[in-house]
Design a protein around this motif. Structure first.
Motif, PDB file in Angstrom:
ATOM      1  N   ASN A  21       2.809   1.707   3.089  1.00 39.23           N
ATOM      2  CA  ASN A  21       2.112   0.468   3.481  1.00 39.23           C
ATOM      3  C   ASN A  21       1.268   0.652   4.742  1.00 39.23           C
ATOM      4  O   ASN A  21       1.295  -0.188   5.659  1.00 39.23           O
ATOM      5  CB  ASN A  21       3.126  -0.676   3.682  1.00 39.23           C
TER       6      ASN A  21
ATOM      7  N   ASN B 142       0.860  -1.182   0.000  1.00 34.72           N
ATOM      8  CA  ASN B 142       0.000   0.000   0.000  1.00 34.72           C
ATOM      9  C   ASN B 142       0.898   1.234   0.000  1.00 34.72           C
ATOM     10  O   ASN B 142       1.135   1.842   1.037  1.00 34.72           O
ATOM     11  CB  ASN B 142      -0.917  -0.027   1.239  1.00 34.72           C
TER      12      ASN B 142
ATOM     13  N   VAL C  19      -5.932  -3.234   3.576  1.00 42.90           N
ATOM     14  CA  VAL C  19      -4.698  -3.940   3.938  1.00 42.90           C
ATOM     15  C   VAL C  19      -4.957  -4.871   5.126  1.00 42.90           C
ATOM     16  O   VAL C  19      -4.525  -6.036   5.125  1.00 42.90           O
ATOM     17  CB  VAL C  19      -3.566  -2.923   4.268  1.00 42.90           C
TER      18      VAL C  19
ATOM     19  N   SER D   6      -4.519   0.305   6.023  1.00 38.82           N
ATOM     20  CA  SER D   6      -5.896   0.703   5.698  1.00 38.82           C
ATOM     21  C   SER D   6      -6.809  -0.498   5.899  1.00 38.82           C
ATOM     22  O   SER D   6      -6.335  -1.623   6.077  1.00 38.82           O
ATOM     23  CB  SER D   6      -5.962   1.152   4.240  1.00 38.82           C
TER      24      SER D   6
ATOM     25  N   ASP E 144      -3.705   3.639   8.915  1.00 40.33           N
ATOM     26  CA  ASP E 144      -3.914   4.692   7.912  1.00 40.33           C
ATOM     27  C   ASP E 144      -4.596   5.884   8.597  1.00 40.33           C
ATOM     28  O   ASP E 144      -5.789   5.842   8.889  1.00 40.33           O
ATOM     29  CB  ASP E 144      -4.782   4.141   6.774  1.00 40.33           C
TER      30      ASP E 144
END
Ligand SMILES: CC/C=C\CC(=O)SCCNC(=O)CCNC(=O)[C@H](O)C(C)(C)COP(=O)(O)OP(=O)(O)OC[C@H]1O[C@@H](n2cnc3c(N)ncnc32)[C@H](O)[C@@H]1OP(=O)(O)O
Length: 717
Positions: free
Chosen positions: A22, A18, A28, A25, A62
């Motif tokens: 990374n 991501n 993820v 989120s 995130d």
């Protein structure tokens, strides 16, 4: 998302994918849960490695998702499931493992880190705590004291330190994923019980650790609540079983998550990143403007500012010519620069970089540098003379920068034969410590000049903000009104202690009068003389306490005339035990002076409460912030806020002045400004700015929408 592959037949490799960091989120998190379950189910797989793509393990949860309802699988059960698994799971850490990223790694049974990787739990800097088990697992790994320090400060540690603390099991200079894969294969079949941090017993923390830490935090947190919650959560780890500690962690997080402070700190995080993407009213912007490399720089003037700038440049590995015409100042400046560089070297166990600086008295030595920063004192005539000479001496493609804090950059550019190469680089004292840099573009500054100054700021480790040219630029233009209001409050009955106390309770590290004593009252005195507000240039036909048609307080000028210049003379707004003393004490002499002053001018002292101090000082500053946005001097509210948080001690957990206005409510700010303007019609800047009125008329949109109400820049490119 996360990718899954099988290596060597038996190793399940899960790669977080991501970009750019990374972040975890919801997509993820969902993908990790799914891939871990798949690996655990697959009978061919005997061990698992979790890594991140593109050289970054994981930058944490995130943060963008925090503003909306959280969707997708939560982190806690996902991490618990990894830890409870019967197959060894190894985290291969490259780049960073921060926040939820480190918590994910702590749920793994082993951690291998690249020697350049960094790990940490920075949640506290976002107004949160590590609520995916970080406050419970880290103390069980490192012991309570180091974990408490890392969690309450958000400090990152480099891999070698992480190894010493026991956070990682191995550090490698080779391909981290390959090393982790080999490592994972080597531990297959070994008991995992001991590797599950949730099952570990904590050794007793040193006596009084939590009480001492709490006391220190309360003193330095300036009202921030997250560090306090972090102490409480770690204390739960030390005193409760794991499950109960996790419950406490969750409850504390619930109180922080929707707090105004968390919102402010998360706004600050993104604001700091948004200012790097600068754009100018003429349409130039960071996306299309290329910076030129600076290999050799020069600094003119070795006063406090010049010295700090030289140190900053050397620390970034740039060779510097440090020029000063005053022999004594050159000698002192050289000694101080070398002393700082030697201290740096000792700290990092390296050789001092003094070989990068060449000290000189001759301007002609600057003929071959790529960029010059003029840092002489604020005298337009002197600066113009220097810029005229530089224009003739320096190579044609050298950038000419001024460290002026308020003077007109265009006026300086006009005396050179290359106005497009001239920009302001306004550092803050001490320049080798303070993070902020205002990059001031003039009417003719080229996009390349702005890009180069912004890029140089980044290289020096500064938070650089591009601003337009006007007296005081952004920071000092707003500050002037805040200081003036503080002086008016003294005329009306307050004492410096009362004003400072209100500001410090709000969260400023120091009240305005303490700051003034620290920097020296003569700094503002010189500026006011230049502006014709005091000294020889004053139009004495005006009534007392009025200058240039509006209210003026000569209080600071009177103190300067008495030689009360602040800490350096042991008297200013406060009393100090000796010249250079640091500990301010209320000054009865100053109080009597205020009483006499009020009586001389027929001013009746009244009781002024803290709300009035804050509203008068802060709302006037905020109002000017709106004028600055309306004038296009700052391109968005984030620029103003970043300047105030990084350069003027505005408490970070309050986001910045414009964010604060949004939190208070724009209609309330407008209503109070209208009230104060009516009460003080001789203070024109209390009149609410047209932009503030426009925003209120449009329903007080949230700060992220304010840009839509600003005048659009016209492209001249
Ligand atoms: C239940 C709760 C559990 C856990 C809570 C958490 O994990 S909170 C998050 C904790 N993590 C952090 O605080 C890390 C924040 N990020 C950083 O420190 C740096 O971004 C990082 C990862 C060191 C990378 O630095 P670098 O200088 O390389 O890049 P930059 O900072 O400019 O970031 C690049 C873009 O990525 C965005 N970003 C970074 N981290 C996050 C994140 N955690 N969530 C969302 N977005 C993130 C950043 O805004 C940049 O975006 P751009 O649009 O390019 O400006």
């Amino acid at each position: 998302m996360a990718k899954y592959s099988r290596l060597h037949g038996s190793v399940g490799l899960i790669s977080l994918a991501n970009p750019p960091v990374n972040a975890l989120s919801s997509v993820v998190r969902h993908a990790i849960s799914e891939k871990v379950a798949k690996a655990f189910r697959d009978p061919e797989v005997t061990c698992v490695v979790i890594c991140g793509e593109n050289g970054v393990f994981c930058g944490g949860a995130d943060i963008r998702e925090f503003a909306s309802t959280m969707r997708g699988p939560p982190l806690v059960p996902m991490i618990d499931a990894i830890e409870e698994g019967e197959k060894p799971v190894v985290a291969a850490i490259e780049g960073v493992a921060f926040g939820g990223g480190l918590e994910l790694a702590l749920g793994c049974h082993y951690r291998i880190a690249h020697y350049k990787a960094r790990v940490g739990l920075p949640e506290v800097t976002l107004g949160l705590l590590p609520a995916a088990g970080g406050t419970q697992r880290l103390p069980r790994l490192t012991g309570v004291a180091p974990a408490l320090q890392l969690i309450t400060t958000g400090r990152h540690v480099a891999a070698p330190e992480a190894l010493k603390l026991g956070i990682v099991d191995q550090v490698t200079e080779q391909n981290t994923v390959e090393v982790a894969v080999q490592f994972a294969k080597s531990v297959v079949g070994q008991a995992l019980h001991n590797r599950r941090l949730s099952l570990r017993q904590l050794s007793c923390p040193p006596d009084g650790l939590f009480e001492e830490t709490m006391a220190q935090i309360k003193q330095r947190a300036r009202g921030a609540v997250a560090p306090i919650a972090c102490v409480q959560a770690v204390k739960a780890a030390a005193t409760l079983p794991f499950k109960a500690g996790m419950d406490k962690e969750r409850d504390l997080m619930a109180t922080l998550f929707n707090s105004g402070q968390a919102k402010a700190l998360q706004y600050s995080f993104f604001a700091q990143r948004s200012v790097a993407k600068w754009n100018l009213p003429n349409g130039a912007h960071s996306g299309i403007s290329k910076a030129r490399a600076v290999h050799r720089a020069a600094v003119i003037g070795l006063g406090t500012m010049g010295r700090g700038i030289v140190v900053s440049l050397v620390r970034a590995g740039i060779s510097v010519i440090a020029m000063e015409t005053n022999e004594k100042q050159l000698h002192t400046g050289k000694k101080m620069v070398i002393a700082i560089l030697e201290k740096d070297a000792q700290k990092h166990n390296a050789a001092p970089r003094a070989d990068l600086v060449h000290f000189t008295e001759r301007l002609s030595d600057l003929s071959n540098v790529d960029l010059v920063i003029e840092a002489v004192y604020e005298d337009m005539v002197l600066k113009k003379d220097i810029f005229k000479q530089l224009s003739m001496i320096c190579k044609p493609d050298a950038f000419l920068c001024t460290n002026t804090s308020a003077l007109n950059v265009d006026e300086l550019a006009a005396v050179t034969g290359r106005p497009e190469m001239v920009v302001g680089m306004h550092f803050f004292a001490p320049a080798h410590v303070m993070k902020l840099l205002e990059v001031v573009y003039g009417q003719h500054s080229s996009p390349e000049a702005v890009a180069t100054a912004m890029q140089l700021g980044k290289r020096l480790g500064k938070v650089s903000v591009a601003v337009g040219n006007c007296p005081g630029f952004v920071g000092n233009r707003m500050m002037k009104l805040y200081v003036e209001q503080a002086h008016f409050l003294l005329e009306e009955g307050a004492t410096p202690e009362q004003v400072d106390e209100a500001l410090e309770e709000f969260g400023f590290a120091m009240g305005i009068f303490k700051v003034s004593d620290l920097s020296g009252l003569d700094v503002g005195w010189r500026v006011r003389k230049e502006a014709g507000l005091t000294g020889a240039g004053v139009d004495w036909k005006e009534p007392p306490r009025r200058r240039q048609g509006r209210r003026y307080s000569p209080l600071a000028d009177l103190l300067c005339e008495k030689g009360h210049l602040g800490q350096k003379t042991s008297r200013g707004w406060y009393l100090y035990e000796k010249p250079g003393g640091r500990d301010p004490k209320p000054d009865q002499g100053l109080h009597s002076f205020l009483v006499e002053y009020r009586s001389k001018y027929g001013l009746k002292a009244r009781r002024i409460d803290k709300d009035e101090v804050l509203e008068r000082c802060l709302f006037s500053l905020i109002n000017e912030g709106f004028c600055i946005l309306d004038d296009g001097i700052a391109s968005g509210p984030e620029d103003v806020d970043v300047i105030y948080v990084h350069g003027y001690g505005w408490p970070r957990h309050r986001g910045g002045p414009m964010f604060y206005a949004d939190m208070v409510g724009l209609s309330k700010v407008l209503e109070r400004l209208e009230f104060y303007h009516q009460a003080h019609p001789d203070v024109p800047y209390l009149k609410p700015s047209p932009l503030l009125r426009k925003l209120v008329r449009n329903g007080s949109p949230p700060i992220r929408e304010w840009r839509e109400f600003l005048k659009r820049p016209h492209s001249h490119l």
